[in-house]
Design an enzyme around this catalytic site. Structure first.
Site, PDB file in Angstrom:
ATOM      1  N   ASP A 156      -5.485  -0.927   8.774  1.00  0.00           N
ATOM      2  CA  ASP A 156      -5.629  -0.424   7.258  1.00  0.00           C
ATOM      3  C   ASP A 156      -6.035   1.101   6.994  1.00  0.00           C
ATOM      4  O   ASP A 156      -7.038   1.016   7.172  1.00  0.00           O
ATOM      5  CB  ASP A 156      -5.944  -2.010   6.780  1.00  0.00           C
ATOM      6  N   ASN A 181      -1.056   5.225  -4.407  1.00  0.00           N
ATOM      7  CA  ASN A 181       0.638   5.134  -5.622  1.00  0.00           C
ATOM      8  C   ASN A 181       0.274   5.047  -6.903  1.00  0.00           C
ATOM      9  O   ASN A 181       1.114   5.558  -7.111  1.00  0.00           O
ATOM     10  CB  ASN A 181       0.564   3.098  -4.719  1.00  0.00           C
ATOM     11  N   HIS A 220       4.927   6.565  -5.405  1.00  0.00           N
ATOM     12  CA  HIS A 220       4.957   5.777  -4.561  1.00  0.00           C
ATOM     13  C   HIS A 220       5.653   6.158  -3.645  1.00  0.00           C
ATOM     14  O   HIS A 220       5.585   6.374  -2.123  1.00  0.00           O
ATOM     15  CB  HIS A 220       5.734   4.390  -4.705  1.00  0.00           C
ATOM     16  N   ASP A 255       4.510   5.972   0.279  1.00  0.00           N
ATOM     17  CA  ASP A 255       5.100   6.359   1.166  1.00  0.00           C
ATOM     18  C   ASP A 255       5.360   7.136   2.476  1.00  0.00           C
ATOM     19  O   ASP A 255       4.984   7.010   3.941  1.00  0.00           O
ATOM     20  CB  ASP A 255       6.871   6.234   0.646  1.00  0.00           C
ATOM     21  N   GLU A 274       0.606  -1.984   3.790  1.00  0.00           N
ATOM     22  CA  GLU A 274      -0.106  -0.716   4.456  1.00  0.00           C
ATOM     23  C   GLU A 274      -1.214  -1.067   5.408  1.00  0.00           C
ATOM     24  O   GLU A 274      -1.635  -0.121   6.158  1.00  0.00           O
ATOM     25  CB  GLU A 274      -0.868   0.002   3.587  1.00  0.00           C
TER      26      GLU A 274
END
Length: 390
Positions: free
Chosen positions: A255, A263, A268, A272, A298
């Site tokens: 994670d 973010n 974002h 990404d 994630e």
């Protein structure tokens, strides 16, 4: 059965396959080579049309040359289509060599006595060579499934058939002239063999194309487009298949740390980009047989077949160190991002869900312990038997 009737059958079959491959190309743009296959079958239609036209000619040479070269073009287009489908580069040099020989043979062949053995052999040689390249292209692709091997066998049979045609002509006798070819016994035999090869090859090619297109569609449905690894559905399907084979396996849950802040602070698009970079590190560090998936926003999971707990821990540490060392200025992020990991050994007969739960539990402990670390779960025992590696 007259040769004209068989030619009509060939025309219908070539037309059906031309339409079938064209429809396949339109319906699925990932069907590599389908347009070339359709074009090859379409050229086959032109070739048969010229065969009918030949009977009406006073001077048969121009149309005969057209038949010779159009059919070679049809074979060339089909060869390109096969190579494209198998993701191989068409054998351009060999194809060019065949074409050069064919063009050089034109004045020689069409100046020889019609129906002579030497003329028949030289006429069929370019076809034999081009057809032989079909099997070579498939074999070089490395595909060895049953349909692929069957297609290779069919191409070898078709190539041999071209060499046998002069023998058939010697046994039954050739036509008296090119204009009489369509009414000859030799033509009936030749075209009957052609239709058998055409139908068999066309059907197998369609089956191969549909098989591979279906496989690609399934792969796309199981692949996360952002990270290019399995999505949750794909990961669970392949992981459960691996567990059914049994053996030593380790699952790593991973994670990204403080991902929401990435973010919120950088957008974002940056988030990404981080996901894609992390997935790349996971995949590049993993052995070839590993199953890597993005199972949440994630969150990632990696199943290592034929591995022990120590192997999983070493892999997780390698990924953790490699990712923590990456700088991301191209994403607008001015600090290094880290990830946390939980590792669990599969304990038969536990399910994938239970294994994921134990790995997640170890991951949560890694988060609670300060992040950017690995925690190893020893079975489903209590937290007192779980230790971590910073």
């Amino acid at each position: 059965m007259t040769a004209a009737f068989v030619l009509g059958i060939n025309m219908a079959v070539a037309g059906i396959f031309a339409v079938a491959f064209a429809v396949l190309a339109v319906m699925n743009r990932s069907a590599r080579g389908a347009w070339w296959l359709a074009l090859g079958c379409g050229m086959g239609l032109v070739n048969i049309g010229l065969e009918f036209l030949l009977r009406q000619q006073t001077d048969p040479v121009p149309v005969s040359i057209g038949i010779f070269l159009v059919y070679l073009s049809a074979l060339s287009f089909v060869l390109i289509g096969i190579a494209r489908h198998y993701r191989a580069e068409p054998p351009w040099i060999a194809m060019t060599a065949v074409w050069l020989v064919a063009i050089l043979l034109v004045p020689v062949v069409f100046s020889m006595t019609y129906g002579s053995p030497a003329r028949s052999i030289l006429y069929q040689l370019p076809y034999f060579a081009m057809q032989g390249l079909f099997g070579v292209a498939i074999w070089r692709s490395g595909r060895r499934q049953a349909l692929d091997l069957l297609l290779i066998v069919l191409q070898a049979a078709a190539a041999i058939f071209y060499l046998l045609k002069p023998l058939f002509a010697m046994i039954v006798g050739p036509a008296a002239s090119p204009q009489d070819y369509i009414m000859s016994t030799y033509a009936a035999i030749s075209q009957s063999g052609t239709v058998v090869v055409l139908v068999a090859t066309g059907l197998v090619l369609l089956l191969v194309t549909m098989r591979d297109t279906t496989a690609e569609m399934v792969a796309r449905s199981e692949t996360d487009p952002l990270s290019s690894v399995f999505n949750r559905r794909g990961f669970e399907h392949h992981a459960e298949t691996a567990l059914a084979r049994e053996g030593d396996m380790v699952l790593i849950a991973a994670d990204l740390d403080h991902f929401k802040q990435i973010n919120d602070n950088f957008g974002h698009a940056a988030g990404d980009g981080v996901i894609a970079r992390f997935a790349a590190v996971l995949a590049d560090t993993a052995p070839a047989e590993a199953i890597v998936g993005r199972v949440g926003g994630e969150e990632f999971a990696v199943l290592l077949p034929a591995a022990h707990l120590s192997d999983g821990r070493l892999y997780a540490e390698a990924v953790r160190n490699a990712f923590a060392a990456i700088e991301l200025p191209n994403l607008g992020i001015d600090y290094r991002v880290s990830a946390s990991f939980g590792v669990a050994q599969w304990m038969p007969p536990e399910s994938l869900s239970d294994l994921l739960h134990r790995a997640d539990t170890a991951l949560y402990r890694a988060k609670a312990g300060g992040r950017n670390r690995v925690r190893v779960a020893l079975g489903d025992l209590s937290s007192t038997t779980t230790f971590g590696v910073a």
